[in-house]
Scaffold this motif. Structure first.
Motif, PDB file in Angstrom:
ATOM      1  N   GLY A 171      18.950   8.478  -0.501  1.00 16.00           N
ATOM      2  CA  GLY A 171      18.196   7.676   0.227  1.00 16.00           C
ATOM      3  C   GLY A 171      17.013   7.139  -0.184  1.00 16.00           C
ATOM      4  N   SER A 172      16.415   6.229   0.627  1.00 16.91           N
ATOM      5  CA  SER A 172      15.047   5.522  -0.111  1.00 16.91           C
ATOM      6  C   SER A 172      14.284   5.231   1.086  1.00 16.91           C
ATOM      7  CB  SER A 172      15.614   4.235  -0.603  1.00 16.91           C
ATOM      8  OG  SER A 172      16.337   4.399  -1.767  1.00 16.91           O
ATOM      9  N   ILE A 173      13.024   5.228   0.943  1.00 17.26           N
ATOM     10  CA  ILE A 173      12.103   5.035   1.860  1.00 17.26           C
ATOM     11  C   ILE A 173      10.754   4.640   1.327  1.00 17.26           C
ATOM     12  CG2 ILE A 173      10.950   7.431   1.947  1.00 17.26           C
ATOM     13  CD1 ILE A 173      10.564   6.883   5.175  1.00 17.26           C
ATOM     14  N   THR A 174       9.888   3.990   1.880  1.00 18.16           N
ATOM     15  CA  THR A 174       8.304   3.772   1.502  1.00 18.16           C
ATOM     16  C   THR A 174       7.324   4.306   2.164  1.00 18.16           C
ATOM     17  OG1 THR A 174       7.695   1.629   2.377  1.00 18.16           O
ATOM     18  CG2 THR A 174       9.117   1.465   0.430  1.00 18.16           C
ATOM     19  N   HIS A 176       4.743   8.120   8.837  1.00 23.98           N
ATOM     20  CA  HIS A 176       5.413   6.745   9.296  1.00 23.98           C
ATOM     21  C   HIS A 176       5.680   5.934   7.908  1.00 23.98           C
ATOM     22  CE1 HIS A 176       5.841   7.347  13.750  1.00 23.98           C
ATOM     23  NE2 HIS A 176       4.551   7.736  13.628  1.00 23.98           N
ATOM     24  N   GLY A 177       6.702   5.404   7.525  1.00 23.92           N
ATOM     25  CA  GLY A 177       6.860   4.744   6.390  1.00 23.92           C
ATOM     26  C   GLY A 177       7.282   3.337   6.978  1.00 23.92           C
ATOM     27  N   LEU A 178       7.933   2.429   5.895  1.00 23.85           N
ATOM     28  CA  LEU A 178       8.258   1.136   5.954  1.00 23.85           C
ATOM     29  C   LEU A 178       9.645   1.175   5.281  1.00 23.85           C
ATOM     30  CD1 LEU A 178       5.113  -1.078   5.471  1.00 23.85           C
ATOM     31  CD2 LEU A 178       6.242  -0.563   7.696  1.00 23.85           C
ATOM     32  N   SER A 179      10.622   0.344   5.863  1.00 25.82           N
ATOM     33  CA  SER A 179      11.842   0.066   4.985  1.00 25.82           C
ATOM     34  C   SER A 179      11.599  -0.273   3.655  1.00 25.82           C
ATOM     35  CB  SER A 179      12.767  -0.785   5.905  1.00 25.82           C
ATOM     36  OG  SER A 179      13.759  -1.196   5.223  1.00 25.82           O
ATOM     37  N   THR A 235      12.386   5.434   9.614  1.00 32.10           N
ATOM     38  CA  THR A 235      11.267   5.340   8.641  1.00 32.10           C
ATOM     39  C   THR A 235      10.254   6.412   8.875  1.00 32.10           C
ATOM     40  OG1 THR A 235      10.225   3.713  10.136  1.00 32.10           O
ATOM     41  CG2 THR A 235      11.689   3.008   8.163  1.00 32.10           C
ATOM     42  N   MET A 236      10.653   7.580   9.676  1.00 27.88           N
ATOM     43  CA  MET A 236       9.597   8.665   9.605  1.00 27.88           C
ATOM     44  C   MET A 236      10.006   9.756   8.829  1.00 27.88           C
ATOM     45  SD  MET A 236       7.168  10.291  11.268  1.00 27.88           S
ATOM     46  CE  MET A 236       6.944   9.596  12.951  1.00 27.88           C
ATOM     47  N   GLY A 275       0.853  -1.228  -0.101  1.00 25.94           N
ATOM     48  CA  GLY A 275       0.214  -0.051   0.043  1.00 25.94           C
ATOM     49  C   GLY A 275       1.029   1.230  -0.054  1.00 25.94           C
ATOM     50  N   ASN A 276       2.132   1.225  -0.121  1.00 31.20           N
ATOM     51  CA  ASN A 276       3.254   2.131  -0.063  1.00 31.20           C
ATOM     52  C   ASN A 276       3.646   2.331  -1.340  1.00 31.20           C
ATOM     53  OD1 ASN A 276       2.629   2.145   2.686  1.00 31.20           O
ATOM     54  ND2 ASN A 276       4.687   2.004   3.250  1.00 31.20           N
ATOM     55  N   ILE A 277       4.248   3.664  -1.560  1.00 31.47           N
ATOM     56  CA  ILE A 277       5.186   4.033  -2.693  1.00 31.47           C
ATOM     57  C   ILE A 277       6.595   4.214  -2.370  1.00 31.47           C
ATOM     58  CG2 ILE A 277       5.725   5.809  -4.186  1.00 31.47           C
ATOM     59  CD1 ILE A 277       2.517   6.564  -4.387  1.00 31.47           C
ATOM     60  N   ARG A 278       7.387   3.582  -3.258  1.00 27.85           N
ATOM     61  CA  ARG A 278       8.919   3.559  -2.814  1.00 27.85           C
ATOM     62  C   ARG A 278       9.592   4.850  -3.468  1.00 27.85           C
ATOM     63  NH1 ARG A 278      13.585  -1.114  -3.622  1.00 27.85           N
ATOM     64  NH2 ARG A 278      15.326   0.915  -3.592  1.00 27.85           N
ATOM     65  N   ILE A 279      10.044   5.499  -2.500  1.00 26.29           N
ATOM     66  CA  ILE A 279      10.834   6.779  -3.004  1.00 26.29           C
ATOM     67  C   ILE A 279      12.316   6.569  -2.971  1.00 26.29           C
ATOM     68  CG2 ILE A 279      10.961   9.498  -2.512  1.00 26.29           C
ATOM     69  CD1 ILE A 279       8.366   8.997  -1.240  1.00 26.29           C
ATOM     70  N   ASP A 280      13.173   6.970  -3.981  1.00 33.59           N
ATOM     71  CA  ASP A 280      14.584   6.747  -4.194  1.00 33.59           C
ATOM     72  C   ASP A 280      14.884   8.245  -4.650  1.00 33.59           C
ATOM     73  OD1 ASP A 280      15.033   3.803  -3.718  1.00 33.59           O
ATOM     74  OD2 ASP A 280      13.573   3.579  -5.247  1.00 33.59           O
ATOM     75  N   ALA A 281      15.797   8.842  -3.740  1.00 33.97           N
ATOM     76  CA  ALA A 281      16.492   9.819  -4.140  1.00 33.97           C
ATOM     77  C   ALA A 281      18.140   9.638  -4.385  1.00 33.97           C
ATOM     78  CB  ALA A 281      16.406  11.012  -2.973  1.00 33.97           C
ATOM     79  N   ASP A 282      18.429   9.917  -5.757  1.00 37.19           N
ATOM     80  CA  ASP A 282      19.788   9.760  -6.253  1.00 37.19           C
ATOM     81  C   ASP A 282      20.512  10.820  -6.468  1.00 37.19           C
ATOM     82  OD1 ASP A 282      21.798   9.443  -8.356  1.00 37.19           O
ATOM     83  OD2 ASP A 282      21.255   7.249  -8.376  1.00 37.19           O
ATOM     84  N   HIS A 283      21.618  11.035  -5.464  1.00 39.85           N
ATOM     85  CA  HIS A 283      22.508  12.230  -5.515  1.00 39.85           C
ATOM     86  C   HIS A 283      23.160  12.447  -6.967  1.00 39.85           C
ATOM     87  CE1 HIS A 283      25.723  14.833  -4.376  1.00 39.85           C
ATOM     88  NE2 HIS A 283      25.062  15.617  -3.791  1.00 39.85           N
ATOM     89  N   LYS A 284      23.663  11.483  -7.477  1.00 39.69           N
ATOM     90  CA  LYS A 284      24.542  11.522  -8.504  1.00 39.69           C
ATOM     91  C   LYS A 284      23.648  12.210  -9.924  1.00 39.69           C
ATOM     92  CE  LYS A 284      27.749   9.084 -11.584  1.00 39.69           C
ATOM     93  NZ  LYS A 284      28.240   7.571 -11.940  1.00 39.69           N
ATOM     94  N   SER A 285      22.542  11.462 -10.133  1.00 40.99           N
ATOM     95  CA  SER A 285      21.833  11.962 -11.402  1.00 40.99           C
ATOM     96  C   SER A 285      20.774  13.121 -10.988  1.00 40.99           C
ATOM     97  CB  SER A 285      20.969  10.612 -11.726  1.00 40.99           C
ATOM     98  OG  SER A 285      20.012  10.229 -10.899  1.00 40.99           O
ATOM     99  N   GLN A 286      20.558  13.424  -9.906  1.00 44.73           N
ATOM    100  CA  GLN A 286      19.714  14.423  -9.034  1.00 44.73           C
ATOM    101  C   GLN A 286      18.359  14.129  -9.468  1.00 44.73           C
ATOM    102  OE1 GLN A 286      20.570  17.365  -7.107  1.00 44.73           O
ATOM    103  NE2 GLN A 286      21.822  15.780  -6.484  1.00 44.73           N
ATOM    104  N   MET A 287      18.015  12.761  -9.638  1.00 37.96           N
ATOM    105  CA  MET A 287      16.459  12.312  -9.871  1.00 37.96           C
ATOM    106  C   MET A 287      15.865  11.667  -8.520  1.00 37.96           C
ATOM    107  SD  MET A 287      16.293  12.828 -13.320  1.00 37.96           S
ATOM    108  CE  MET A 287      14.979  11.592 -13.863  1.00 37.96           C
ATOM    109  N   LEU A 288      14.466  11.950  -8.768  1.00 35.19           N
ATOM    110  CA  LEU A 288      13.777  11.345  -7.922  1.00 35.19           C
ATOM    111  C   LEU A 288      13.084  10.247  -8.298  1.00 35.19           C
ATOM    112  CD1 LEU A 288      12.673  11.376  -4.842  1.00 35.19           C
ATOM    113  CD2 LEU A 288      10.851  13.003  -5.458  1.00 35.19           C
TER     114      LEU A 288
END
Length: 383
Positions: free
Chosen positions: A67-70, A111-114, A97-98, A31-44
């Protein structure tokens, strides 16, 4: 993780990926969305996956710390969509995970999940193939086929569109057992394929309608060029710019629909499509009061067709249209929804209605342009 992005871009992309979030998740992380932030490419990057359908998007952001979180999809969507159109800052402390979201005067904690709990998107096996499909041909094919798929999960293979491709054409077919829509669109020019690509045209798969509706939304943002498609026996991946859609394929043999379409007809009626749609739209008001059936009388002498509905003790109505009629007179009846769906999908000003009797399949085809056949079963008239 720490990043800054625009509220409008974040909202648009969250809305897109959220369509792949499980409505009744078997595990909370689905039920979550995974979020990935990449510093090298400056892309979310955002990913949603319900184990059948996966959508992945990426867009530019100011990534200060990777970093990454869901995070819960619905709650995240509801919050971000209501924020002012300003820059949004998203922060997650290392090992936590907050998530903290700030925008304007608002501050929200979720509150998220790993991400370790989030399932990986399927990958195509080494023996998989690649095809390049023209965007406009895909859009045309989906517009003319998706509406005819079945919603009955007991007939699972009919809940998808059967897509085949060879050296010169793409073909889309969909049926729910009451009607059948088949359309052929052109295959892409070699010039549209990236240099050095291995062109594969031997494609025959049945793709769930749900996945194709999401693909249609993605394609409507890009109406030119071609998209890469990777597939094997069980999965299909559509790669379109910074968007990726993954779908399981439907198992089982698709019906031999070509043999269902008659090749000879005793009667043919040519009529202006939009005029017929308008007349059907008006008369269907009465059809809704009865059984959603409209009767069509074909008159070769007066060269016209008449649409009529009789709802006893309520009302009756009739609409007449000029037409070019060849063959004998005939009275035939149709489900108004099935007839209207086909008329709206046909891509021409004039159409031809091809038929034999009041109880055998009827085929509607466009005059000129794209090659399409819409087969509809008539409804038996009881006197």
């Amino acid at each position: 993780m720490r990043l800054v992005c625009s509220q409008s871009q974040l909202t648009a992309n969250l809305s897109l990926v959220s369509r792949a979030v499980a409505s009744r998740p078997t595990h909370p992380v689905l039920g979550n969305i995974r979020i990935d932030a990449d510093h090298k490419s400056q892309m979310l990057g955002l990913i949603a996956f319900d184990l059948n359908l996966g959508i992945q998007v990426g867009f530019p952001a100011q990534v200060i710390e990777a970093g990454s979180i869901t995070l819960p999809a619905k709650l995240l969507n509801d919050i971000v969509s209501r924020l002012p159109d300003e820059e949004v800052t998203l922060m997650v402390d290392p090992g936590k995970t907050m998530a903290m979201i700030t925008c304007g005067s608002g501050r929200y904690q979720l509150h998220g999940l790993s991400v370790e709990e989030f399932p990986e998107l399927p990958q195509i096996a080494e023996d998989g193939e690649t095809a390049y499909l023209p965007v406009q041909s895909l859009i045309d094919g989906l517009n003319a086929s998706l509406f005819a798929t079945s919603s009955d999960e007991t007939k699972r293979v009919l809940t998808g569109v059967h897509v085949t491709a060879n050296a010169d054409r793409l073909e889309f077919a969909a049926t729910d057992g009451h009607r059948l829509s088949v359309i052929q669109t052109k295959f892409l020019d070699v010039d549209d394929v990236p240099v050095g690509s291995d062109i594969k045209t031997n494609l025959e798969v049945t793709i769930p309608a749900r996945a194709l509706r999401e693909l249609e939304r993605i394609l409507n943002q890009q109406t030119e060029g071609a998209i890469a498609v990777r597939f094997d026996q069980s999965q299909m991946i559509f790669q379109c710019a910074n968007q990726v859609l993954t779908s399981r394929l439907l198992d089982g043999g698709y019906p031999n629909y070509r043999q269902l379409i008659p090749t000879q007809f005793e009667r043919q009626v040519t009529v202006e499509r939009k005029a017929l749609i308008s007349a059907l739209d008006r008369i269907s008001v009465l059809a809704d009061q009865k059984n959603n059936i409209v009767k069509i009388s074909i008159n070769a002498t007066s060269q016209e067709i008449a649409l009529s509905v009789e709802a006893p003790d309520l009302a009756n109505g009739k609409e007449s249209l000029p037409a070019q009629v060849s063959g004998d007179d005939l009275e035939i009846a149709f489900n108004t929804k099935y007839l209207m769906d086909g008329l709206k999908a046909l891509p021409s000003n004039e159409i031809q209605i091809q038929l034999n009797s009041a109880t055998t399949p009827v085929v509607l085809v466009p005059i000129g342009g794209v090659k399409m056949s819409y087969l509809i079963m008539p409804v038996q008239i009881r006197n």
